[in-house]
Design an enzyme around this catalytic site. Structure first.
Site, PDB file in Angstrom:
ATOM      1  N   THR A 170      -8.200   9.469   8.335  1.00 44.62           N
ATOM      2  CA  THR A 170      -7.589   8.355   7.665  1.00 44.62           C
ATOM      3  C   THR A 170      -7.685   7.158   8.662  1.00 44.62           C
ATOM      4  OG1 THR A 170      -5.602   8.845   8.076  1.00 44.62           O
ATOM      5  CG2 THR A 170      -6.385   9.600   6.005  1.00 44.62           C
TER       6      THR A 170
ATOM      7  N   GLY B 119      -8.381   4.031  10.226  1.00 42.77           N
ATOM      8  CA  GLY B 119      -8.940   2.802   9.896  1.00 42.77           C
ATOM      9  C   GLY B 119      -9.084   2.394   8.536  1.00 42.77           C
ATOM     10  N   THR B 120      -7.914   3.047   7.656  1.00 46.36           N
ATOM     11  CA  THR B 120      -7.937   2.901   6.223  1.00 46.36           C
ATOM     12  C   THR B 120      -7.686   1.083   6.002  1.00 46.36           C
ATOM     13  OG1 THR B 120      -5.902   3.941   6.114  1.00 46.36           O
ATOM     14  CG2 THR B 120      -7.626   5.176   5.588  1.00 46.36           C
ATOM     15  N   GLY B 121      -6.518   0.975   6.841  1.00 47.71           N
ATOM     16  CA  GLY B 121      -6.010  -0.357   6.601  1.00 47.71           C
ATOM     17  C   GLY B 121      -6.943  -1.516   6.974  1.00 47.71           C
ATOM     18  N   CYS B 122      -7.672  -1.303   8.191  1.00 51.35           N
ATOM     19  CA  CYS B 122      -8.857  -2.250   8.574  1.00 51.35           C
ATOM     20  C   CYS B 122      -9.706  -2.281   7.590  1.00 51.35           C
ATOM     21  CB  CYS B 122      -9.432  -1.756   9.932  1.00 51.35           C
ATOM     22  SG  CYS B 122      -8.278  -1.474  11.152  1.00 51.35           S
TER      23      CYS B 122
ATOM     24  N   LYS C 225       1.122  -1.381  -0.137  1.00 54.94           N
ATOM     25  CA  LYS C 225       0.207  -0.113  -0.044  1.00 54.94           C
ATOM     26  C   LYS C 225       0.835   1.265   0.093  1.00 54.94           C
ATOM     27  CE  LYS C 225      -2.146  -1.428   3.776  1.00 54.94           C
ATOM     28  NZ  LYS C 225      -3.098  -1.654   4.930  1.00 54.94           N
TER      29      LYS C 225
END
Length: 390
Positions: free
Chosen positions: A204, A206-209, A171
């Site tokens: 931003t 919680g973007t990965g979750c 990412k």
């Protein structure tokens, strides 16, 4: 179908990341979320203030009891806790009841900067990576996983993917520049790459979750990995654009506002274009009905957004032959055109339009004009979207 997604992750008391973001994502995408909590956290948009770990045996008991009764189509692994929990979860994932696609998001550092995994835990994570369909680290997490802080993260990801025989989604959000690129790396090299303009927001959290849960939901409903990632990226980008602006730090995203933007199993009627003989009169009319203008182009075209996420456009009558056009959004336009033709329906070849949509035109038996299309975030968030009023 309704995909059953088991989420093994920690709780976020602020509701922006962790289990809360996972549940919101899977639900909005049409899946059924099930959870195994690994930790409770006291956190908000400014940081993580405390972590209370759940005993490893209880984490596994949560996993086993829901899978044995409800079943599972995909598993997402997020914040995992300590090395003992990692080993216990890996043992459970190796069992026959958990042989489904696994998305491993190696959560180590929160958006706020709080460290959520120590060195022993990171080392133990290799077992989870070997079991995973795809691992989804950001750039700092990739460096921690591989022990490689070199300038070429793709080379580090390739070595890691080959060694563990998995796929790695590198990412690019932590990189530099106005363009973000995410790259899917398999044991044989780069599989796919996606690029899009960076969205300027501090919200931003919680973007990965969110991304990893969206991928898991897609895999759970049977999408190929490439398609599941592409769909998940659009979900994240729209949720970022819809962030409500809560908190004084890195705030939560707007999962609840991602509506009618993604295929969840078929063509979605989410846009209609109506002929307009008097642009200003039509613009005023639809504004009076409560629709929000998001595009207005030189007295020729305008697009409105509804509270439910559907859009409506008005266009100069002469330019569309004075006929309404109903738009049906599909995930794979080529496949949709092929399926229509297989049923004897006449449909044009797909064309890339200058406004960022890919379209194919057809008509129903009564002669009503239809359009099959893909637009992603460009339907509601084109580059020329009108600014929101204060």
């Amino acid at each position: 179908m309704t995909s059953r997604v088991l989420i093994v992750a920690g709780s976020d008391s602020g509701g922006g990341a962790g289990i809360q973001a996972d549940i919101r994502t899977v639900t909005m995408l049409g899946g059924h979320p099930m959870t195994a909590l690994t930790a409770l956290t006291a956190q908000n948009t400014r940081g993580v203030h405390a972590v209370h770990a759940v005993p490893p045996a209880f984490v596994v008991q949560q996993m086993a009891c829901v899978v044995d009764d409800i079943g599972v189509d995909a598993i997402k692994i997020g914040m995992i806790g300590g090395p003992d929990t990692v080993e216990a979860v890996a043992d459970e994932l190796s069992s026959a009841r958990c042989r489904v696609p696994i998305v491993f998001d190696p959560v180590m550092v929160a958006t706020s900067g709080a460290v959520l995994a120590d060195d022993r835990t990171i080392a133990a994570m290799e077992r989870l990576a070997r079991l995973a369909t795809v691992v989804t680290p950001n750039l700092p997490e990739l460096a921690a996983l591989t022990g490689d802080d070199a300038a070429d993260p793709v080379a580090a990801a390739l070595a890691y993917a080959r060694r563990l025989q998995t796929h790695v989604l590198v990412k690019g959000g932590h990189g530099e520049g106005e363009e973000i690129s995410d790259r899917l790396i398999g044991p044989g090299g780069e599989v796919a790459r996606w690029s899009a303009p960076r969205i300027d927001t501090q919200h931003t959290h919680g973007t990965g979750c969110t991304l990893s849960s969206a991928i898991a939901e897609g895999l759970g409903r049977g999408l190929p990995l490439h398609d599941a990632i592409a769909r998940a990226r659009i979900f994240v980008r729209i949720a970022l654009r819809e962030a409500p602006g809560f908190g004084g730090g890195h705030g939560p995203m707007g999962h609840h506002k991602v509506r009618l933007d993604l295929d969840v199993g078929g063509a979605t009627p989410n846009q209609i274009t109506l002929p307009a003989k008097d642009h200003e009169a039509s613009l005023a009319f639809y504004r009076a009905l409560g629709l929000k203008p998001i595009v207005d182009s030189a007295g020729r075209y305008a697009r409105f957004e509804s509270a439910g996420g559907a859009t409506l456009s008005i266009e100069a009558a002469a330019e569309i032959d004075g006929c309404p056009i109903v738009f049906l959004e599909v995930a794979d336009l080529g496949a949709a055109v092929g399926a229509a033709r297989a049923h004897g329906i006449t449909v044009t070849d797909p064309i890339d339009q200058p406004w960022g949509w890919r379209e194919a035109r057809l008509a129903d038996p009564a002669g009503n004009a239809l359009c099959l299309y893909t637009a992603g975030e460009n339907r509601r968030f084109p580059p020329w979207r009108l600014p929101c009023p204060d």
